[in-house]
Enzyme design. Structure first.
Site, PDB file in Angstrom:
ATOM      1  N   ASP A  46     -42.027 -19.855 -78.431  1.00 51.76           N
ATOM      2  CA  ASP A  46     -42.875 -18.881 -79.113  1.00 51.76           C
ATOM      3  C   ASP A  46     -42.824 -19.129 -80.621  1.00 51.76           C
ATOM      4  O   ASP A  46     -41.766 -19.048 -81.240  1.00 51.76           O
ATOM      5  CB  ASP A  46     -42.389 -17.466 -78.803  1.00 51.76           C
ATOM      6  N   TYR A  51     -45.116 -18.445 -89.419  1.00 53.91           N
ATOM      7  CA  TYR A  51     -43.753 -18.964 -89.450  1.00 53.91           C
ATOM      8  C   TYR A  51     -43.675 -20.294 -90.202  1.00 53.91           C
ATOM      9  O   TYR A  51     -42.594 -20.698 -90.631  1.00 53.91           O
ATOM     10  CB  TYR A  51     -43.205 -19.170 -88.034  1.00 53.91           C
ATOM     11  N   LYS A  76     -49.418 -17.479 -82.725  1.00 52.78           N
ATOM     12  CA  LYS A  76     -50.052 -16.216 -83.107  1.00 52.78           C
ATOM     13  C   LYS A  76     -50.933 -16.408 -84.333  1.00 52.78           C
ATOM     14  O   LYS A  76     -50.603 -17.192 -85.235  1.00 52.78           O
ATOM     15  CB  LYS A  76     -48.995 -15.150 -83.412  1.00 52.78           C
ATOM     16  N   HIS A 109     -51.356 -11.312 -84.196  1.00 53.01           N
ATOM     17  CA  HIS A 109     -49.981 -11.036 -84.614  1.00 53.01           C
ATOM     18  C   HIS A 109     -49.740  -9.560 -84.936  1.00 53.01           C
ATOM     19  O   HIS A 109     -48.694  -9.019 -84.590  1.00 53.01           O
ATOM     20  CB  HIS A 109     -49.631 -11.907 -85.822  1.00 53.01           C
ATOM     21  N   ILE A 230     -37.740 -13.342 -75.975  1.00 55.37           N
ATOM     22  CA  ILE A 230     -37.711 -14.600 -76.734  1.00 55.37           C
ATOM     23  C   ILE A 230     -36.612 -14.561 -77.804  1.00 55.37           C
ATOM     24  O   ILE A 230     -36.898 -14.442 -78.996  1.00 55.37           O
ATOM     25  CB  ILE A 230     -39.074 -14.896 -77.376  1.00 55.37           C
ATOM     26  N   LYS A 232     -33.896 -15.789 -80.541  1.00 54.00           N
ATOM     27  CA  LYS A 232     -33.904 -16.893 -81.491  1.00 54.00           C
ATOM     28  C   LYS A 232     -32.483 -17.166 -81.964  1.00 54.00           C
ATOM     29  O   LYS A 232     -31.721 -16.240 -82.231  1.00 54.00           O
ATOM     30  CB  LYS A 232     -34.805 -16.552 -82.668  1.00 54.00           C
TER      31      LYS A 232
END
Length: 277
Positions: A46, A51, A76, A109, A230, A232
């Site tokens: 993802d 980002y 996104k 988003h 998800i 991280k």
């Protein structure tokens, strides 16, 4: 190798329930850590335009040696690109960076309720799906009124709603709304973004009982209540540890106890008034 269970979306496509997120990961680092995640067994990545690491993700995918259809990829659309024409341009830019011909899942988003561009944006999403450029389309960070308006106005229901969700922010009402629309809820910041959740003594007790870590217990809770999740991390050991949550089976009482930790406590912005571009 352990594999994540998959859940079926209402459009017939499937998504691995446990994925790997790359928020706040620099592009150069993303190539390495996504490669490590794929080696650990993750098959769901993802990312997002904002980002700044779609290219790094794309390089990791290309060098992994895995068949394209073996890895589910989400990105996104950022807020500044909302609108029909700008969405189409932004999508092409993301796909160039990712090095993909077809995207598994594209998300708006943020709803940006005051700007009211999400309906035109969604029209572009629907068109891209009809063209075969995207397999599934969804949203992220939509308050209930905007989610309902999107569904009622367009007649096309998102398959995924990605929201901040953790034991300290269980989002019961919004999860219920998602379920009423047959939308699958996906959790971002599932481990509380380092704001103290993993130090909770209740989680420590449950983790000890299952010979697991608090993070594994929290991820197992997400899986048990049906969330797509998800987590991280940029640490190789933690990436593997998080994937090990698949081997943790919580009892019903554990799930209820963890759900009872809810504080309605956000670590990120409130979607009702977030409109940063």
């Amino acid at each position: 190798m352990t594999t994540s269970p998959s859940v079926t979306l209402h459009d017939g496509h499937t998504i691995p329930q446990l994925g790997y997120g790359v928020w706040q990961v620099e592009d150069g680092l993303a190539e390495r850590v996504v490669g490590q995640a794929l080696e650990a067994g993750y098959r769901h990545i993802d990312t997002a335009a904002v980002y700044g690491n779609e290219a790094g993700v794309g390089r990791a995918l290309a060098s992994s040696g895995l068949p394209r259809d073996d890895v589910f990829v989400t990105t996104k659309l950022w807020n500044s690109a909302q609108g029909y024409d700008s969405t189409l341009r932004a999508f092409d830019e993301s796909m160039d960076k990712l090095g993909l011909d077809v995207l598994d899942l594209y998300l708006i988003h943020w709803a940006m309720p005051a700007k009211r561009r999400f309906l035109d944006t969604w029209q572009a999403f629907v068109e891209l799906k009809e063209r075969g450029r995207i397999r599934s389309i969804g949203v992220s960070n939509f308050p209930e009124p905007q989610l309902d308006e999107l569904v009622q106005t367009s007649g096309v229901t998102p398959v995924i709603h990605q929201i901040e969700l953790s034991p300290y922010l269980t989002q019961e009402r919004l999860r219920k709304v998602d379920a009423e629309h047959a939308i699958r809820t996906q959790a971002w910041s599932p481990l509380g973004s380092g704001k103290g959740l993993l130090d909770d003594p209740t989680l420590a007790t449950i983790a000890l009982k299952h010979d697991a870590t608090p993070a594994q217990v929290v991820l197992a809770w997400h899986l048990a209540i049906g969330n797509v999740v998800i987590p991280k991390s940029v640490t190789a050991e933690r990436i593997v540890e998080n994937f090990g949550a698949l081997d943790v089976t919580l009892e019903d009482g554990d799930v209820q106890t963890i759900s009872g930790l809810n504080r309605d406590e956000r670590t990120g912005p409130d979607p009702c008034d977030f409109d940063v571009e």
